[in-house]
Design an enzyme around this catalytic site. Structure first.
Site, PDB file in Angstrom:
ATOM      1  N   ARG A  31     -26.411  -8.428 -10.649  1.00  0.00           N
ATOM      2  CA  ARG A  31     -26.757  -7.406 -11.631  1.00  0.00           C
ATOM      3  C   ARG A  31     -25.519  -6.991 -12.441  1.00  0.00           C
ATOM      4  O   ARG A  31     -24.426  -6.822 -11.878  1.00  0.00           O
ATOM      5  CB  ARG A  31     -27.377  -6.188 -10.955  1.00  0.00           C
ATOM      6  CG  ARG A  31     -28.687  -6.539 -10.272  1.00  0.00           C
ATOM      7  CD  ARG A  31     -29.606  -5.370 -10.030  1.00  0.00           C
ATOM      8  NE  ARG A  31     -30.739  -5.810  -9.208  1.00  0.00           N
ATOM      9  CZ  ARG A  31     -31.818  -6.433  -9.680  1.00  0.00           C
ATOM     10  NH1 ARG A  31     -31.936  -6.689 -10.976  1.00  0.00           N
ATOM     11  NH2 ARG A  31     -32.783  -6.822  -8.867  1.00  0.00           N
ATOM     12  N   ASP A  32     -25.726  -6.813 -13.758  1.00  0.00           N
ATOM     13  CA  ASP A  32     -24.641  -6.342 -14.621  1.00  0.00           C
ATOM     14  C   ASP A  32     -24.267  -4.920 -14.214  1.00  0.00           C
ATOM     15  O   ASP A  32     -25.134  -4.072 -13.941  1.00  0.00           O
ATOM     16  CB  ASP A  32     -25.075  -6.377 -16.087  1.00  0.00           C
ATOM     17  CG  ASP A  32     -23.900  -6.264 -17.045  1.00  0.00           C
ATOM     18  OD1 ASP A  32     -23.578  -7.265 -17.706  1.00  0.00           O
ATOM     19  OD2 ASP A  32     -23.296  -5.164 -17.116  1.00  0.00           O
ATOM     20  N   ILE A  33     -22.980  -4.621 -14.187  1.00  0.00           N
ATOM     21  CA  ILE A  33     -22.495  -3.314 -13.730  1.00  0.00           C
ATOM     22  C   ILE A  33     -22.826  -2.213 -14.741  1.00  0.00           C
ATOM     23  O   ILE A  33     -22.860  -1.033 -14.382  1.00  0.00           O
ATOM     24  CB  ILE A  33     -20.970  -3.398 -13.465  1.00  0.00           C
ATOM     25  CG1 ILE A  33     -20.519  -2.321 -12.504  1.00  0.00           C
ATOM     26  CG2 ILE A  33     -20.178  -3.363 -14.765  1.00  0.00           C
ATOM     27  CD1 ILE A  33     -19.109  -2.535 -11.974  1.00  0.00           C
ATOM     28  N   GLU A  97     -16.491 -10.728 -23.544  1.00  0.00           N
ATOM     29  CA  GLU A  97     -15.431  -9.934 -22.915  1.00  0.00           C
ATOM     30  C   GLU A  97     -14.906 -10.588 -21.645  1.00  0.00           C
ATOM     31  O   GLU A  97     -13.729 -10.419 -21.309  1.00  0.00           O
ATOM     32  CB  GLU A  97     -15.954  -8.521 -22.605  1.00  0.00           C
ATOM     33  CG  GLU A  97     -16.244  -7.725 -23.873  1.00  0.00           C
ATOM     34  CD  GLU A  97     -16.832  -6.354 -23.587  1.00  0.00           C
ATOM     35  OE1 GLU A  97     -17.172  -6.074 -22.420  1.00  0.00           O
ATOM     36  OE2 GLU A  97     -16.978  -5.576 -24.548  1.00  0.00           O
ATOM     37  N   VAL A  98     -15.770 -11.275 -20.914  1.00  0.00           N
ATOM     38  CA  VAL A  98     -15.355 -11.946 -19.684  1.00  0.00           C
ATOM     39  C   VAL A  98     -15.415 -13.445 -19.938  1.00  0.00           C
ATOM     40  O   VAL A  98     -16.484 -13.994 -20.250  1.00  0.00           O
ATOM     41  CB  VAL A  98     -16.260 -11.556 -18.501  1.00  0.00           C
ATOM     42  CG1 VAL A  98     -15.855 -12.330 -17.250  1.00  0.00           C
ATOM     43  CG2 VAL A  98     -16.199 -10.049 -18.236  1.00  0.00           C
ATOM     44  N   HIS A 102     -21.292 -17.023 -18.754  1.00  0.00           N
ATOM     45  CA  HIS A 102     -22.361 -16.274 -18.106  1.00  0.00           C
ATOM     46  C   HIS A 102     -23.514 -16.072 -19.072  1.00  0.00           C
ATOM     47  O   HIS A 102     -23.305 -15.779 -20.248  1.00  0.00           O
ATOM     48  CB  HIS A 102     -21.874 -14.910 -17.589  1.00  0.00           C
ATOM     49  CG  HIS A 102     -21.196 -14.069 -18.629  1.00  0.00           C
ATOM     50  ND1 HIS A 102     -19.887 -14.282 -19.020  1.00  0.00           N
ATOM     51  CD2 HIS A 102     -21.637 -13.029 -19.368  1.00  0.00           C
ATOM     52  CE1 HIS A 102     -19.550 -13.409 -19.941  1.00  0.00           C
ATOM     53  NE2 HIS A 102     -20.597 -12.631 -20.193  1.00  0.00           N
ATOM     54  N   HIS A 104     -26.656 -13.697 -19.988  1.00  0.00           N
ATOM     55  CA  HIS A 104     -27.250 -12.383 -19.785  1.00  0.00           C
ATOM     56  C   HIS A 104     -28.768 -12.564 -19.758  1.00  0.00           C
ATOM     57  O   HIS A 104     -29.350 -13.029 -20.744  1.00  0.00           O
ATOM     58  CB  HIS A 104     -26.916 -11.439 -20.947  1.00  0.00           C
ATOM     59  CG  HIS A 104     -25.481 -11.050 -21.058  1.00  0.00           C
ATOM     60  ND1 HIS A 104     -24.998  -9.838 -20.591  1.00  0.00           N
ATOM     61  CD2 HIS A 104     -24.417 -11.703 -21.583  1.00  0.00           C
ATOM     62  CE1 HIS A 104     -23.695  -9.757 -20.852  1.00  0.00           C
ATOM     63  NE2 HIS A 104     -23.318 -10.875 -21.450  1.00  0.00           N
TER      64      HIS A 104
HETATM   65  P1  AMP Z   1     -19.718 -10.357 -22.202  1.00  0.00           P
HETATM   66  O1  AMP Z   1     -19.407  -9.261 -23.197  1.00  0.00           O
HETATM   67  O2  AMP Z   1     -20.837 -11.261 -22.653  1.00  0.00           O
HETATM   68  O3  AMP Z   1     -18.479 -11.122 -21.790  1.00  0.00           O
HETATM   69  O4  AMP Z   1     -20.314  -9.629 -20.931  1.00  0.00           O
HETATM   70  C1  AMP Z   1     -19.566  -9.244 -19.825  1.00  0.00           C
HETATM   71  C2  AMP Z   1     -20.491  -8.423 -18.966  1.00  0.00           C
HETATM   72  O5  AMP Z   1     -19.927  -8.305 -17.685  1.00  0.00           O
HETATM   73  C3  AMP Z   1     -20.739  -6.999 -19.494  1.00  0.00           C
HETATM   74  O6  AMP Z   1     -22.137  -6.816 -19.723  1.00  0.00           O
HETATM   75  C4  AMP Z   1     -20.211  -6.118 -18.352  1.00  0.00           C
HETATM   76  O7  AMP Z   1     -20.990  -4.947 -18.170  1.00  0.00           O
HETATM   77  C5  AMP Z   1     -20.299  -7.057 -17.161  1.00  0.00           C
HETATM   78  N1  AMP Z   1     -19.395  -6.754 -16.055  1.00  0.00           N
HETATM   79  C6  AMP Z   1     -18.077  -6.453 -16.142  1.00  0.00           C
HETATM   80  N2  AMP Z   1     -17.568  -6.265 -14.907  1.00  0.00           N
HETATM   81  C7  AMP Z   1     -18.585  -6.469 -14.030  1.00  0.00           C
HETATM   82  C8  AMP Z   1     -18.688  -6.435 -12.602  1.00  0.00           C
HETATM   83  N3  AMP Z   1     -17.638  -6.155 -11.810  1.00  0.00           N
HETATM   84  N4  AMP Z   1     -19.900  -6.691 -12.042  1.00  0.00           N
HETATM   85  C9  AMP Z   1     -20.971  -6.958 -12.823  1.00  0.00           C
HETATM   86  N5  AMP Z   1     -20.924  -7.021 -14.174  1.00  0.00           N
HETATM   87  C10 AMP Z   1     -19.751  -6.786 -14.764  1.00  0.00           C
END
Ligand code: AMP
Ligand code: ZN
Length: 120
Positions: A31-33, A97-98, A102, A104
């Site tokens: 699950r997204d945080i 951002e990550v 991944h 969504h």
């Molecule tokens: P993106 O902007 O597509 O790279 O999405 C990165 C997603 O990772 C965002 O929706 C964040 O809320 C999610 N996220 C960041 N840290 C965590 C975590 N520790 N556990 C779960 N989701 C995370």
């Protein structure tokens, strides 16, 4: 292959907790945080790829396994009837951002237009 300073590699390694909803030999769904919809699950390959472009070109079979896991989670979460959205933010313009590929998986309510505003 794992990248030590990558957040999602650390989740795969169990070093950072996550609410895992499905795991296969090659993929993980959690699950997204900071959920943006009633259902917001991230589906990742366990192996590190920076984004969906390098994943799709580097290992198309693994990319397919990410889609299969996403579809299974969509079914588990009851999203198949009303529908859902599956998206990969990629790079700066995509708002990524990550930098571990991944998907969504978003659903559980009408999601509105594909983009908040047209940029055409
Ligand atoms: P993106 O902007 O597509 O790279 O999405 C990165 C997603 O990772 C965002 O929706 C964040 O809320 C999610 N996220 C960041 N840290 C965590 C975590 N520790 N556990 C779960 N989701 C995370
Ligand atoms: Zn990673």
């Amino acid at each position: 292959m794992s990248t030590p300073d990558c957040l999602f590699c650390r989740i795969v390694a169990g070093e950072i907790p996550a609410t895992v909803v499905r795991e296969t030999a090659t993929t993980l769904a959690f699950r997204d945080i900071d959920p943006k919809a009633p259902v917001h699950v991230l589906v990742i390959p366990k192996e590190h790829y920076a984004d969906v472009a390098t994943l799709g070109q580097g290992d198309p079979a693994l990319a397919g396994e990410v889609l299969a896991t996403a579809a299974a989670v969509a079914e588990d979460e009851g999203l198949l009837g009303d529908g859902f959205r599956l998206l990969f933010n990629t790079g700066a313009y995509g708002g990524q951002e990550v930098f571990h590929a991944h998907a969504h998986l978003l659903g559980g309510a009408p999601l509105g237009p594909m983009l908040a505003r047209s940029v055409a």
